[in-house]
Scaffold this active site. Structure first.
Site, mmCIF file in Angstrom:
data_model
loop_
_atom_site.group_PDB
_atom_site.id
_atom_site.type_symbol
_atom_site.label_atom_id
_atom_site.label_comp_id
_atom_site.label_asym_id
_atom_site.label_seq_id
_atom_site.Cartn_x
_atom_site.Cartn_y
_atom_site.Cartn_z
ATOM 1 N N GLY A 170 2.704 1.632 -6.854
ATOM 2 C CA GLY A 170 3.700 0.811 -6.194
ATOM 3 C C GLY A 170 3.970 1.415 -4.833
ATOM 4 O O GLY A 170 3.505 2.502 -4.542
ATOM 5 N N CYS A 171 4.692 0.722 -3.950
ATOM 6 C CA CYS A 171 4.734 1.227 -2.583
ATOM 7 C C CYS A 171 5.826 0.599 -1.728
ATOM 8 O O CYS A 171 6.505 -0.323 -2.136
ATOM 9 C CB CYS A 171 3.418 0.957 -1.876
ATOM 10 S SG CYS A 171 1.994 1.614 -2.721
#
Lengths: 363, 501
Positions: free
Chosen positions: A12-13
């Site tokens: 995720g980011c």
């Protein structure tokens, strides 16, 4: 433990981007700071930036940014580069030693031009030759990794939180008309520098938040055309898809968006005939380049940015503007750092490309 | 009385407390198992004729009947199984090649059952097909290598002819003759309603069914039965049958007894004459000959129909498919070892060819390695048994699947594997009018539509679980699969990892 590339690691980011439509240069300080309020979206295992227009003195040369594990790898890689390129400048990328960033590899940059004699012998155009060089080094040269290969632009990335990575690379000393940034939250990683974003090929760079469920279908398709996905990350395959569709198939940005975030058939079937035919055609011809699953990406290219969400909008992404500046980020808070008085903040719909190009003649 | 070398395979068990002697079983059994004894006027049974088609069981109004395996057994022998002994007895009785029908029943590995499917957890969301669009439309056919633009800058949308499927499952070839008029009508109507295709097989197309042409694939096989210009132009695509999974390397044989009336007319051969399809096409002895046939058919249909080349999964299938992909074919259909048939020599059916899972994986990988996967679409069959098999096949690299046995089961078939006798009590694999009429095309079409609708729901459910909302991004997405209980080599050929990796 297997290194990234030998195993696929979802993550995720956070992403953030800015561009001046007038082509005015901004230092890398603002984009670095924009990542601070999104610290929870990263976990310190990867951060990176791409700046466009940052090498005006070398704008006719491809800027290769390379990680080397050791001097032996560097020597071997340089020997190979010299066979096909004139290297006009070779230097370490300046860094600032800070405690937050450790296990630093050799980080080098080369400004290069392909040798005309080699191009004519191989009957390749310049960009294709450069792309092949990068893919070959990254898939076949153990201990060498080219992480940036465009003209008058560059990517900077490391294992660490993005705001630390920005300070590490002294981004305040660079000025460009567009910047993208990325903070990474991999779910399982040995923490390799090459695995951080952005990922790029030629002047295309991608920062991406999401985990595409279509990955292996995309990868196996794109590898038919000479690309080699050596990292097994979404970002890498998306960058190759963008290169394939934009440079090799010569699609427009809008058409590219209609391939990778294709509108649903229910929508296509209800459009006026001409439009419906055009979209159907793209879907029929490039079904394996559709991306499914959540993503928000910012594609950087020479002269602009394109922001795009997956067609269900499964990841947050907002855009905003202030004067000639345009902003994209996972969260509005990041935009407010870059431009406290930003206006027209809105969340683009799933699959709706937001394209910003520097005005003609401004660069 | 002569020696009965074999005891019957089944026992017919009649619950006399339930039986009301309505004699329906007598009328339903074309094999003559149930009969009324002329002298005693009582119901008697000749179980030696029973094939376990379950028709009498299904029809008995008081549920008084069941068919069970005959408990009589040979002395146990791990080497000489009862099947082997029985086959030797039959061959020494007749001196003939053993015939069987439907797919190979031996316990050869079914790789579908050793493959497990992925689902999303935490890092990306699964998608609920009841709330979000879930797309299963696919296009079969050759895709252009490079896009072209019209003079106004828009995309030139002309391309090679494509088949559009709303669900990636089609009914595969079964000829009119091997199956009945009513069975064909059921398939045709179901294909139309489902937005998919059925396949004429090598028996020509009955004149009544030309109206289903938009959902019909017409087949050209080695016997060329029923092939003429109108026939070729009647369907949406043309399939050249080079081989069949149940009997690779062998032709076909429809006994003269089935060549009656409309079957004879549709096949364009005289009544009562055996219809023999040669093992090879006698104008295709090589890959370059195939290319000529492909282009002949394209020319005959003014390049408006995609050409499918159907091949049996054999050892060298990857190289064969690579040749076919360069022959001008638009679609390759691969038929696996376990595929069904109306009649095949038993030894061939049970020993020749390879499982379709391995063939598919090898072909998809080979075509990609050669960069020609876009030249053709891949359709696989033999045998696809349920929606999970479809999902696994697509994730391995297929564009769509062919089903036939599953479709026949929906119509009533209980896999008694006696199609070659022509006495199908379910009205499917027979031409006897009194049997054919038992299959009501209204009911048949409805059951087929139900079956594929159910599969479509299941496919969507499985896709949604993986976070995939378009079937195209499942195709060739082998990371969505894991093997269980397989060797390194098997995993290597399938191109998947083991569970836990």
């Amino acid at each position: 433990m297997q290194r990234e590339g030998q195993v696929r690691i979802p993550s995720g980011c956070a992403i953030s981007a800015m561009i001046s439509l007038k082509g005015a240069a901004t230092t890398g300080e603002a984009i670095t700071k924009s990542m601070v309020p999104m610290r929870d979206r990263s976990n310190g295992l990867g951060g990176g930036f791409a700046g466009y227009g940052i090498y005006p003195d070398f704008q006719d040369f491809y800027a290769f940014h390379v990680f080397f594990d050791d001097v032996a790898a560097q020597k071997e890689c340089e020997k190979y580069l010299k066979e096909g390129y004139e290297i006009v400048k070779s230097e370490p990328i300046p860094i600032r030693k800070i405690p937050e960033i450790t296990d630093v590899p050799i980080i080098w940059r080369y400004f290069v031009a392909p040798l005309q004699s080699v191009l004519s012998r191989l009957q390749l155009d310049e960009k294709e030759f450069v792309a092949r060089t990068v893919i070959k080094i990254n898939s076949q040269f153990q201990g060498s990794y080219v992480f940036s290969s465009g003209k008058n632009m560059g990517a900077f990335k490391a294992v660490g939180f993005p705001e630390d990575v920005g300070r590490f690379y002294r981004l305040e000393e660079y000025a460009g008309y567009a910047w993208t940034a990325h903070g990474r939250y991999p779910t399982n990683t040995p923490g390799w520098w090459g695995g951080a974003h952005p990922f790029g090929i030629l002047d295309y760079t991608v920062v991406h938040n999401g985990e595409i469920s279509s990955y292996d279908a995309n990868r196996r398709f794109i590898e038919m055309f000479g690309y080699k996905c050596s990292l097994q990350t979404d970002t890498e395959v998306i960058a190759y898809i963008a290169d394939y569709l934009l440079r090799r198939q010569k699609l427009t940005l809008e058409e590219t968006a209609a391939v990778i975030a294709a509108p649903f058939w229910s929508v296509v079937d209800s459009l006026p005939q001409k439009e419906s035919e055009q979209l159907s055609y793209l879907r029929k011809v490039f079904p394996s380049l559709l991306l499914t699953g959540p993503f928000s990406i910012v594609l950087g290219f020479d002269g602009g940015l394109m922001a795009l969400n997956d067609r269900l909008k499964l990841r947050s992404m907002v855009v905003a503007e202030k004067d000639d500046m345009r902003y994209v980020a996972s969260e509005e808070a990041a935009i407010r750092i870059m431009a406290p008085n930003a206006e027209k903040v809105y969340a683009p719909a799933g699959g709706e490309p937001v394209i910003f190009k520097v005005q003609k003649g401004a660069l | 009385m002569s020696v009965q070398y074999l005891s019957s395979e089944f026992d017919v068990v009649r619950n006399l407390e339930r039986c009301v002697s309505c004699n329906l079983c007598v009328r339903e059994c074309a094999n003559g198992v149930h009969r009324i004894d002329e002298r005693s006027r009582k119901l008697v049974v000749d179980e030696s004729k029973c094939v376990d088609c379950q028709r009498c069981v299904a029809m008995c109004p008081t549920r008084a009947l069941k068919i069970v395996k005959n408990e009589n057994s040979f002395k146990e022998n791990a080497n000489w199984s009862a099947d082997l002994i029985s086959e030797i007895v039959k061959q020494s009785n007749t001196g003939a090649v053993l015939l069987s029908s439907m797919g190979a029943p031996k316990p050869t590995p079914v790789y579908w059952d050793r493959i497990l499917i992925n689902a999303s957890q935490v890092t990306n969301p699964s998608i609920d097909p009841l709330r979000e669009p879930m797309e299963t439309r696919v296009f079969l056919g050759k895709k252009p290598e490079q896009i072209r633009r019209a003079s106004d800058g828009s995309l030139d949308v002309s391309m090679e002819p494509q088949l559009v499927l709303e669900t990636p499952v089609m009914f595969s070839a079964m000829s009119y003759g091997s199956i009945s008029y009513n069975a064909h009508e059921s398939l045709a109507r179901a294909a139309q309603e489902l937005g998919v295709f059925y396949n004429t097989g090598e028996g020509g197309l009955h004149e009544d069914f030309y109206r289903y042409g938009a959902n019909t694939i017409v087949q050209v096989a080695s016997g060329r039965f029923g092939v003429h210009e109108d026939y070729l132009n009647a369907g949406a695509a043309i399939e050249i049958k080079m081989g069949q999974g149940a009997k690779p390397g062998v032709g076909g044989h429809l006994p003269g007894a089935k060549i009656v009336g409309d079957v004879s007319r549709t096949r364009m051969i005289p009544e009562g004459v055996d219809a023999i399809s040669p093992a090879p096409h006698h104008d295709v002895y090589s890959i370059e000959d195939l290319r000529q046939l492909v282009y002949s058919l394209k020319e005959a249909t003014r390049r408006t129909k995609p050409i499918i080349v159907k091949v049996a999964a054999v050892h060298n299938i990857a190289a064969i498919a690579s040749g076919v992909a360069r022959s001008g074919a638009d679609i390759i259909a691969i038929d696996g070892f376990r595929g069904g048939t109306g009649a095949a020599p038993t030894r061939i059916r049970d020993n020749v060819g390879i499982p379709v899972e391995l063939a598919l994986a090898a072909v998809d990988e080979r075509l990609r390695a050669e960069g020609i996967r876009n030249n053709v679409s891949l359709v696989v069959g033999g045998s696809i048994r349920n929606a999970a098999d479809v999902v696994k096949a697509i994730a391995l690299g297929a564009d769509a699947c062919y089903i036939a046995t599953a479709a026949l089961i929906a119509l009533g078939c209980r896999l008694c594997r006696s199609c070659q006798t022509g006495r199908c009590n379910w009205g499917i694999a027979t031409q006897r009018p009194e049997l054919v009429q038992r299959l009501d095309p209204n009911v048949g079409a409805r059951r087929l539509v139900n079956l594929l609708s159910a599969w479509r729901h299941e496919i969507k459910e499985l896709m949604g679980g993986m976070g995939i909302n378009s079937i195209e991004t499942l195709r060739g997405n082998r990371l969505m699969l894991r093997g269980i209980g397989m060797t390194e080599k098997e995993l290597d050929i399938l191109g998947i990892k083991h569970a836990g990796e």
